[in-house]
Design an enzyme around this catalytic site. Structure first.
Site, short mmCIF file in Angstrom:
data_model
loop_
_atom_site.label_atom_id
_atom_site.label_comp_id
_atom_site.label_asym_id
_atom_site.label_seq_id
_atom_site.Cartn_x
_atom_site.Cartn_y
_atom_site.Cartn_z
N TRP A 81 57.44 63.10 38.68
CA TRP A 81 57.67 62.87 37.25
C TRP A 81 58.05 64.16 36.53
CZ3 TRP A 81 58.82 58.15 36.48
CH2 TRP A 81 58.24 57.16 37.29
N ASP A 107 52.92 65.36 29.49
CA ASP A 107 53.00 63.97 29.93
C ASP A 107 51.63 63.58 30.47
OD1 ASP A 107 53.37 61.54 31.14
OD2 ASP A 107 55.06 62.16 32.40
N LYS A 159 49.06 52.59 32.14
CA LYS A 159 48.09 53.02 33.13
C LYS A 159 46.68 53.00 32.55
CE LYS A 159 51.83 55.62 35.17
NZ LYS A 159 52.01 54.96 36.46
#
Lengths: 361, 361
Positions: free
Chosen positions: A103, A172, A196
């Protein structure tokens, strides 16, 4: 067939059962409106209360001061990979990025595709991203330092945030937001795809500090500008109402049932310890992340052979344990144990792992 | 208090009751997965079936040929205002825009902010957007012609699409998609925020033809590129699963309960006629859109005084008729009567309007 399984999916992931039950029970008639939450106008008092509740709970849980605004933006973390450099690097200045896996690398790519002059200040690619870099030499002229606090795919996590010398961090936190208290000291922005730890897919929570908002230029498209969302309480256009509503309920559960982030952190540490301790004491299972860099959210591990891993995942499903397959890019196994995954799920997983090892021996 | 009201909201708007009931009934255990639809992985067979079902139903309902792809993108129609010029005008060429009100004007603004050389080929601003322009002189070198097929705020609608001389049309159909059959002949792209006729907020359906996809440049951010969504079946990153799931159920209802777009069109015409005929025969209520340009989806009307309008909206709510207030930018009253609004709702509205007029006299 089990009515409900233990859900170890990496995202979309398990949600607290009381939250799902409340959504279900009020689905045809939200707060005596005579409408479903999916049918209520976003310009109504009903929805105003929902979005403001989600914002206020976020501020309380993370102890945010008045310099921060809480926004809800569509497009997931991937859209933030694009928006952060677009909004903060309009004057040709640079930012530092830490590369800790898939990511982070995507965030870097989306800045580079815009020809933004960013620098990779540290990377753990040399060891297949199994650790978190330390003692990073940041560039003093960086507008921000970007990092991924928890790496869902590689199973690593920053145990504590790096010292950036007061350069604002843009983080993030998709896979560990609200899993533990956060020292907001040098944090300029947090963003997190909801699917999540805090809600269903379809919305990204963005927490942004005023000094970063001040960098946003006027001449970018409205839907790509943090200023648009900050000035309109995330309702420049119709927001993803159902996802925001679910976030508000999850945060209510966090505050009122769990008791806040300190309590959540204790529970999460206990859950992760149970699993890592079992794995470390086994010759059959092997954790892939280095000690000191291990994620409390995504426990990645291997079995002695790929064939065994396939059989492990399948048999687990038969035993009501879902989502244990590793990310398709790395293979292996992964147990994602976010906030909503209870200690009972961990205990059942460990029991199953013992039995599987025994039968495979 | 009424358990369910008649919902005349402009969006988010009424959804078919059988759809809401199915969502509710399967909310804790989707298709025997042991998970809620909000917890199921987007990389699972379960969700693949959902998104592909939504796509196939769209193709059947709109009779799309193989040159079209059906995509799901976050950010609503407002994000499309940005993406269309970014993707299709990268080589300095121009596009024509038709300005029929608030949303068209916003689309124009988001092209201009990117310095794209677009032209406004026609506008109905001279009469406060109460009509749809005809006989429009399009520029032969336009890459596309952009128009808003139904104007939610002004209450106007293209009765038929303009003749562009085979220039591909890019159409914002947010408020009339799936309300009637569409001749796809010269349509290059349709986009529609779901929250009016096909689902909840949080997803925009995009139907795009291959020749427009071929225009997409490589050097734009992934989440802003139609190619990303086309190449990954809208799952480059986690899609807004719940919203797509609801769309699939609404389209199933359209196909299997209503019987397709011809049937839906007949019903919608009947509903609109009932309301417009009543208004036209009244001296108390006045329709704001010109005959020939009137929307079958959003019926806008005025009462003799603003005070009466306020009282009308309030008393309507007391009578189980919600969402009749006009858009805050134009005032007056508006009944949004999308697909999910039944003829019973129209009959009850007309009865109430008769009574209100009588009591006000």
């Amino acid at each position: 067939m089990h009515a409900r399984i233990h859900n170890f999916n990496a995202g979309p992931a398990a949600l607290p059962l009381p939250v799902l039950e409340e959504i279900k029970d009020s689905f045809l008639n939200f707060k005596e409106s005579g409408m479903s939450i999916t049918e209520v106008s976003h310009r109504s008092k009903w929805f105003d209360d929902v979005i403001n509740d989600a914002i206020e709970r976020t501020k309380r849980l993370l102890k945010l001061n008045d310099r921060y605004k809480v926004l809800f933006i569509q497009g997931g973390a991937s859209m933030q990979f694009c928006m952060a450099p677009l909004n903060f690097l309009s004057d040709g200045r640079s930012a530092d990025y830490i590369n800790t896996g898939t990511w982070s690398a995507k965030a870097i790519k989306e800045a580079e595709i815009q020809n933004k002059p960013i620098k990779v200040a540290a990377s753990s690619e040399d060891k297949n991203f199994c650790y978190i870099p330390e003692n990073i030499p940041f560039n003093k002229d960086a507008v921000y330092v970007h990092l991924t606090s928890n790496n869902t795919i590689k199973g690593t996590q920053f145990e504590s945030l790096p010292d950036t010398g007061h350069i604002p961090m843009v983080i993030d936190m998709s896979s560990d937001i609200m899993s533990r208290p956060v020292d907001m000291g040098d944090i300029g922005m947090i963003y997190a795809g909801a699917q999540k730890n805090i809600g269903p897919a379809g919305v990204c929570m963005v927490i942004i500090r005023q000094d970063l908002l001040d960098l946003v230029p006027d001449n970018i498209p409205s839907m790509l500008s943090y200023a648009t969302f900050a000035n309109k309480n995330s309702m420049f256009n119709t927001p993803p109402c159902f996802s925001i509503y679910t976030i508000a309920l999850v945060l209510k559960w966090l505050e009122e049932t769990i008791g806040g982030l300190e309590k959540m952190d204790m529970l999460n540490r206990k859950k992760a310890s149970l699993l890592y301790d079992f794995i470390d004491n086994s010759d059959f299972y092997n954790a892939t992340a280095e000690k000191g860099s291990r994620s409390l959210m995504n426990v990645t591990f291997r079995l002695p052979a790929a064939g065994l891993e396939k059989s492990f995942v399948e048999k687990a499903i038969d035993n009501g344990l879902g989502g244990l397959k590793g990310h398709r890019s790395v293979g292996g196994c992964r147990a994602s144990i976010y906030n909503a995954t209870g200690i009972d799920a961990i205990n059942d997983l460990v029991s199953f792992m013992k039995l599987f090892e025994k039968n495979a021996g």
